[in-house]
Scaffold this motif. Structure first.
Motif, short mmCIF file in Angstrom:
data_model
loop_
_atom_site.label_atom_id
_atom_site.label_comp_id
_atom_site.label_asym_id
_atom_site.label_seq_id
_atom_site.Cartn_x
_atom_site.Cartn_y
_atom_site.Cartn_z
N ILE A 184 -4.17 -0.09 6.92
CA ILE A 184 -4.12 1.05 5.92
C ILE A 184 -4.10 2.23 6.54
O ILE A 184 -3.13 3.06 5.98
N VAL B 181 -12.65 -0.12 3.58
CA VAL B 181 -11.86 -1.12 4.34
C VAL B 181 -13.33 -2.04 4.78
O VAL B 181 -13.46 -3.23 4.74
N THR C 43 -10.89 6.28 5.13
CA THR C 43 -10.42 4.75 5.24
C THR C 43 -11.62 3.66 5.65
O THR C 43 -11.62 2.59 5.01
N THR D 150 -6.42 1.52 -4.15
CA THR D 150 -7.37 1.25 -3.47
C THR D 150 -7.95 -0.12 -3.22
O THR D 150 -8.47 -0.36 -2.08
N ARG E 76 0.77 -1.30 0.00
CA ARG E 76 -0.07 0.05 -0.17
C ARG E 76 0.91 1.31 -0.12
O ARG E 76 0.48 2.14 -0.62
N SER F 217 -7.01 -1.56 0.15
CA SER F 217 -7.95 -1.30 1.44
C SER F 217 -8.88 -2.31 1.59
O SER F 217 -9.18 -2.65 2.50
N ASP G 141 -0.93 4.62 5.24
CA ASP G 141 -1.28 5.97 4.47
C ASP G 141 -0.73 7.17 5.14
O ASP G 141 -0.12 8.04 4.41
N ILE H 174 -8.42 -1.52 9.31
CA ILE H 174 -8.18 0.01 9.20
C ILE H 174 -6.80 0.44 9.61
O ILE H 174 -6.20 1.38 9.26
#
Length: 231
Positions: free
Chosen positions: A96, A188, A184, A77, A65, A80, A100, A93
């Motif tokens: 990710i 997810v 997010t 994407t 990611r 996620s 991020d 979550i």
């Protein structure tokens, strides 16, 4: 400075819309293909195999990611959705969000520290115009607008673009955190809801993604209306 012809600006906007539509279509194909593959193999079998990998499974997904954000030409994407499917809603979550925050902060730092040249090498000449347009599009003095753009599919480009402005870390980081916290969970949840047969999660995911799509459309209209110029 001379303004571009109206027809040329309109044509450029139409091209961007078609690129966005094709991007969404491609993402849809990837998600559908992933769902079909998971259904064939079995999500529980896949989760068992992932669990056997221990810490390396979330670390690998986090790394993939992050790379897809630093090099925006790589779709991100789908990771996620995959995080929700493999690790569940809350753990997905977490993976990710960490990826991020680290990668987007890295994008901002790279642009701030090394400038436009290195950014162009990372995003490619094809997408550099998008970065330049965002950088000149009234983001510098509006952290809330930055947070809004960070909730869209342009978030990786936005981090580079804002890094090329005079915005400092103290304004960027809160905008980044807000963008991650809001954007997010719905994506997810889509992965977690589909593969766990969670109707509540799936409903939340669809509503959240619809809200994000409305936000992206509004920001895109605002962006095109201003022609990439500061307001």
């Amino acid at each position: 400075m001379a303004q571009p012809p109206r027809n040329e600006t309109k044509s450029s906007g139409q091209r961007r819309r078609w690129i966005d539509i094709l991007g969404l279509f491609g993402l849809g194909i990837v998600i559908v293909g992933a769902i079909a593959l998971v259904k064939q193999v079995g999500i529980e079998q896949i989760r068992t195999n992932v669990h056997e990998l221990g810490i390396w499974a979330p670390f690998a997904l986090l790394l993939l990611r992050s790379v897809s954000i630093v090099i925006p030409a790589i779709p991100s994407t789908a990771y996620s959705v995959l995080a929700g499917a493999l690790f569940g809603f809350w753990h997905g979550i977490m993976v990710i969000a960490i990826a991020d925050f680290a990668a987007c902060s890295g994008n901002f730092y790279i642009a701030k520290r090394y400038g436009r040249g290195i950014v162009q090498r990372l995003v490619g000449q094809r997408f550099m115009g998008k970065v330049d347009s965002l950088a000149s599009n009234y983001l510098e003095n509006n952290p809330f607008l930055v947070a809004g753009f960070l909730m869209t599919g342009l978030f990786d480009f936005v981090c580079y673009a804002v890094g090329l402005t005079q915005m400092q870390w103290g304004k960027f980081i809160p905008a980044l955190i807000l963008g991650i916290l809001i954007s997010t969970p719905p994506i997810v949840a889509l992965g977690a809801g589909i593969f766990s047969q969670g109707k509540l999660l799936l409903g939340f995911a669809l509503l959240g993604m619809f809200a994000l799509a409305v936000l992206a459309a509004w920001l895109n209209r605002k962006h095109n209306k201003n022609g990439g110029k500061p307001s």
